[in-house]
Design an enzyme around this catalytic site. Structure first.
Site, short mmCIF file in Angstrom:
data_model
loop_
_atom_site.label_atom_id
_atom_site.label_comp_id
_atom_site.label_asym_id
_atom_site.label_seq_id
_atom_site.Cartn_x
_atom_site.Cartn_y
_atom_site.Cartn_z
N TYR A 91 -2.58 -0.47 10.20
CA TYR A 91 -2.63 -0.86 8.79
C TYR A 91 -1.31 -0.52 8.11
CZ TYR A 91 -4.23 -0.82 3.88
OH TYR A 91 -4.36 -1.04 2.54
N SER A 112 0.85 -1.20 0.00
CA SER A 112 0.00 0.00 0.00
C SER A 112 0.88 1.24 0.00
CB SER A 112 -0.86 -0.04 1.27
OG SER A 112 -1.29 1.24 1.65
N1 NAD Z 1 -8.55 -0.18 -1.97
C1 NAD Z 1 -7.40 0.44 -1.88
O1 NAD Z 1 -7.27 1.65 -2.10
C2 NAD Z 1 -6.18 -0.35 -1.50
C3 NAD Z 1 -4.95 0.30 -1.51
C4 NAD Z 1 -3.81 -0.42 -1.16
C5 NAD Z 1 -3.92 -1.74 -0.82
N2 NAD Z 1 -5.13 -2.35 -0.81
C6 NAD Z 1 -5.20 -3.76 -0.43
O2 NAD Z 1 -5.86 -4.50 -1.42
C7 NAD Z 1 -6.36 -5.69 -0.82
C8 NAD Z 1 -7.81 -5.89 -1.25
O3 NAD Z 1 -8.63 -4.98 -0.53
P1 NAD Z 1 -9.86 -4.16 -1.16
O4 NAD Z 1 -9.45 -2.77 -1.21
O5 NAD Z 1 -10.38 -4.88 -2.36
O6 NAD Z 1 -10.90 -4.25 0.04
P2 NAD Z 1 -12.21 -5.12 0.27
O7 NAD Z 1 -12.63 -4.82 1.66
O8 NAD Z 1 -13.19 -4.89 -0.80
O9 NAD Z 1 -11.64 -6.60 0.18
C9 NAD Z 1 -10.90 -7.20 1.22
C10 NAD Z 1 -11.22 -8.67 1.23
O10 NAD Z 1 -10.46 -9.32 2.28
C11 NAD Z 1 -11.33 -10.28 2.87
N3 NAD Z 1 -10.92 -10.69 4.21
C12 NAD Z 1 -10.90 -9.95 5.34
N4 NAD Z 1 -10.53 -10.73 6.37
C13 NAD Z 1 -10.30 -11.97 5.88
C14 NAD Z 1 -9.89 -13.20 6.45
N5 NAD Z 1 -9.63 -13.34 7.75
N6 NAD Z 1 -9.74 -14.28 5.62
C15 NAD Z 1 -9.99 -14.16 4.31
N7 NAD Z 1 -10.39 -13.03 3.71
C16 NAD Z 1 -10.54 -11.95 4.49
C17 NAD Z 1 -12.68 -9.56 2.91
O11 NAD Z 1 -13.73 -10.46 3.12
C18 NAD Z 1 -12.69 -8.94 1.53
O12 NAD Z 1 -13.18 -9.86 0.58
C19 NAD Z 1 -6.17 -5.53 0.70
O13 NAD Z 1 -5.00 -6.18 1.11
C20 NAD Z 1 -5.98 -4.03 0.84
O14 NAD Z 1 -5.25 -3.69 1.99
C21 NAD Z 1 -6.26 -1.68 -1.15
#
Ligand code: NAD
Length: 270
Positions: free
Chosen positions: A165, A152
């Site tokens: 985070y 991130s």
């Molecule tokens: N959205 C952004 O701007 C952004 C930026 C940088 C990094 N990320 C990373 O991208 C990845 C995807 O996140 P997103 O933004 O799509 O969010 P999101 O909340 O839509 O998806 C996150 C997913 O992780 C799953 N999850 C949570 N706890 C879990 C567990 N114990 N076991 C299995 N699955 C679990 C949730 O059910 C969900 O499906 C994450 O690692 C997030 O930190 C996102």
């Protein structure tokens, strides 16, 4: 000449495959011929995603998981090997920020609940380490594989209010470099470990931080836009090309890198 980006028949495991980013990537990879194992906690959501992929002629199957449990992930791995026979790529996309671990705009560090700090650290960091340990095994046995972690912007420079985070994601970038060295030295150059660092994409885990209930941006959302040279949030599909590159032979000499996909957010200080 060989198409270096050919991923037809690759078996790809996506943790957090039911999330906003994970499901978009799953659909893209299936449309490009990969067989996708969608891992998530919510069976109904996961089933809808794999049904959509099947309707479009792709191959996908849902597996209920919890990335914090080695036993459950080991069972997922056995089930995927039974169904698909091999595992070529692991995308560690489960994770995200958590409400309880977020310090409110009018709060300070003393308001942080250490238990919530630990939970967000564990979900993101340990929730990446456990699937890596489990799914790396068949890759080593096959002699080939690629792992892509989700870092991130918060890993490069900490962000206000989300210190758990940010610490977890900094840990993921560090773990990526560690694993790239470990796998290359112990198992050879055909096992690669990289990370992607998305900029800002509106998803479930950050929606309340970046947007108001009416969809307008919060102050924090506006700060992100101001800091991003492209002047906008990312679209989930804009991650697919980098993922495709990192998992394919097009990146055969690339390991331990953190690929930034952020509309320029990270190059700009003020
Ligand atoms: N959205 C952004 O701007 C952004 C930026 C940088 C990094 N990320 C990373 O991208 C990845 C995807 O996140 P997103 O933004 O799509 O969010 P999101 O909340 O839509 O998806 C996150 C997913 O992780 C799953 N999850 C949570 N706890 C879990 C567990 N114990 N076991 C299995 N699955 C679990 C949730 O059910 C969900 O499906 C994450 O690692 C997030 O930190 C996102």
């Amino acid at each position: 000449m060989k198409n270096l980006f050919d991923i037809k028949g690759y078996v790809v495991v996506i943790t957090g495959g039911t999330g906003v980013l994970g499901r978009c990537i799953a659909k893209y990879l299936a449309a490009n011929g990969a067989k996708v194992a969608v891992l998530g906690r919510k069976e109904d959501v996961g089933q809808r995603i794999v049904d959509d992929i099947s309707k479009d002629g792709g191959v996908a199957k849902f597996y209920k998981t919890d990335v914090m449990s080695t036993d459950i992930v080991k069972q997922n791995c056995a089930d995927i090997l039974r169904d698909f026979g091999r595992i070529d790529t692991l995308l560690n996309a489960a994770g995200g920020n958590m409400k309880g671990a977020t310090i409110g705009p009018d709060q300070n560090f003393f308001d942080l609940d250490p238990a919530q700090f630990q939970t967000v650290l564990n979900l993101n960091l340990t929730g990446t380490v456990i699937p890596t340990q489990v799914f790396l095994k068949p890759m080593v046995e096959q002699g080939k594989g690629s792992i892509i972690n989700f870092s991130s912007m918060a890993a490069f420079r900490p962000m206000t209010r989300v210190c758990g985070y940010a610490a977890a994601k900094a840990g993921i970038s560090n773990f990526t470099a560690y694993m790239a060295h470990e796998t290359a030295k112990k198992f050879g150059e055909t096992i690669r470990v990289n990370a992607i660092a998305p900029g800002f994409f509106i998803t479930e885990q950050n929606r309340a931080l970046l947007t108001n209930p009416d969809g307008s941006y919060t102050q924090r959302g506006q700060d992100v836009i101001r800091q991003t040279p492209f002047g906008r949030m990312g679209r989930p599909e804009e991650l697919c090309g980098t993922i495709h590159y990192l998992m394919s032979d097009a990146s055969a000499f690339v390991t331990g890198t953190v690929a930034v996909v952020d509309g320029g957010f990270n190059i700009y200080a003020m």
